[in-house]
Design a protein around this motif. Sequence first.
Motif, PDB file in Angstrom:
ATOM      1  N   TYR A 169       0.838  -1.206   0.000  1.00 13.77           N
ATOM      2  CA  TYR A 169       0.000   0.000   0.000  1.00 13.77           C
ATOM      3  C   TYR A 169       0.871   1.253   0.000  1.00 13.77           C
ATOM      4  N   GLU A 170       1.885   1.291   0.880  1.00 17.36           N
ATOM      5  CA  GLU A 170       2.766   2.460   0.941  1.00 17.36           C
ATOM      6  C   GLU A 170       3.518   2.658  -0.362  1.00 17.36           C
ATOM      7  N   ASN A 171       3.964   1.572  -1.002  1.00 16.78           N
ATOM      8  CA  ASN A 171       4.661   1.709  -2.285  1.00 16.78           C
ATOM      9  C   ASN A 171       3.750   2.300  -3.353  1.00 16.78           C
ATOM     10  N   VAL A 172       2.504   1.848  -3.389  1.00 16.49           N
ATOM     11  CA  VAL A 172       1.542   2.393  -4.352  1.00 16.49           C
ATOM     12  C   VAL A 172       1.309   3.876  -4.061  1.00 16.49           C
ATOM     13  N   GLN A 173       1.122   4.200  -2.783  1.00 14.82           N
ATOM     14  CA  GLN A 173       0.866   5.600  -2.425  1.00 14.82           C
ATOM     15  C   GLN A 173       2.092   6.473  -2.682  1.00 14.82           C
ATOM     16  N   LYS A 174       3.300   5.947  -2.459  1.00  8.88           N
ATOM     17  CA  LYS A 174       4.517   6.707  -2.773  1.00  8.88           C
ATOM     18  C   LYS A 174       4.590   7.006  -4.267  1.00  8.88           C
ATOM     19  N   LYS A 175       4.213   6.040  -5.088  1.00  5.05           N
ATOM     20  CA  LYS A 175       4.188   6.281  -6.540  1.00  5.05           C
ATOM     21  C   LYS A 175       3.202   7.386  -6.873  1.00  5.05           C
ATOM     22  N   ASN A 176       2.030   7.364  -6.246  1.00  6.62           N
ATOM     23  CA  ASN A 176       1.028   8.394  -6.487  1.00  6.62           C
ATOM     24  C   ASN A 176       1.521   9.773  -6.049  1.00  6.62           C
ATOM     25  N   ILE A 177       2.174   9.834  -4.903  1.00 11.40           N
ATOM     26  CA  ILE A 177       2.698  11.110  -4.402  1.00 11.40           C
ATOM     27  C   ILE A 177       3.855  11.586  -5.278  1.00 11.40           C
TER      28      ILE A 177
END
Length: 172
Positions: free
Chosen positions: A28-36
């Motif tokens: 989840y954090e990796n996906v959100q880091k990509k989004n950010i």
Amino acid sequence: MKKTISLFFLSAFLMFSNTLLAQKKGFYENVQKKNINKLLDDFNTLAANADFDKYFDCFAEESTFIGTDATEVWNKQEFKEWAKPFFDKKTTWNFKSLKRNIYFSKDGNYAWFDEILDTQMKICRGSGVVEKIGGKWKVKQYVLSVTVPNEVVDEVTKIKAPIEDALIQKLK
């Protein structure tokens, strides 16, 4: 014996569950880091391309931009008013992130970041807070700082002292 076996399986199950939860959180954090990262990279590109509407759409409605000058603290509307002439003349800024760190709140709705930027002012630091609003990350606060190498900080201080001494007196 049955009690020992049951405790063993319960312990194994809990360890396995915790491992799965940690992996899920990491994913989840990796996906959100990509989004950010995409938001912040787009943020920089949109400014460089003088795309006023899309650039300011990156900001939350209640947001703050803090510039390099000590007097530059603007809410979104104030920053839009300040920046509009630059966007109209296509004389905006062109920042490229060289290194970025992103950290998350426990609830996953906020993240804060710091980055080293390649700019027309040479190396600057961008930092700020983003908030997940309606499923999209938005800039809540952005702070742009000019970095000063330690080797020249005394010289820079001498140059800026007369200007900032007056501001210090005004702010007291």
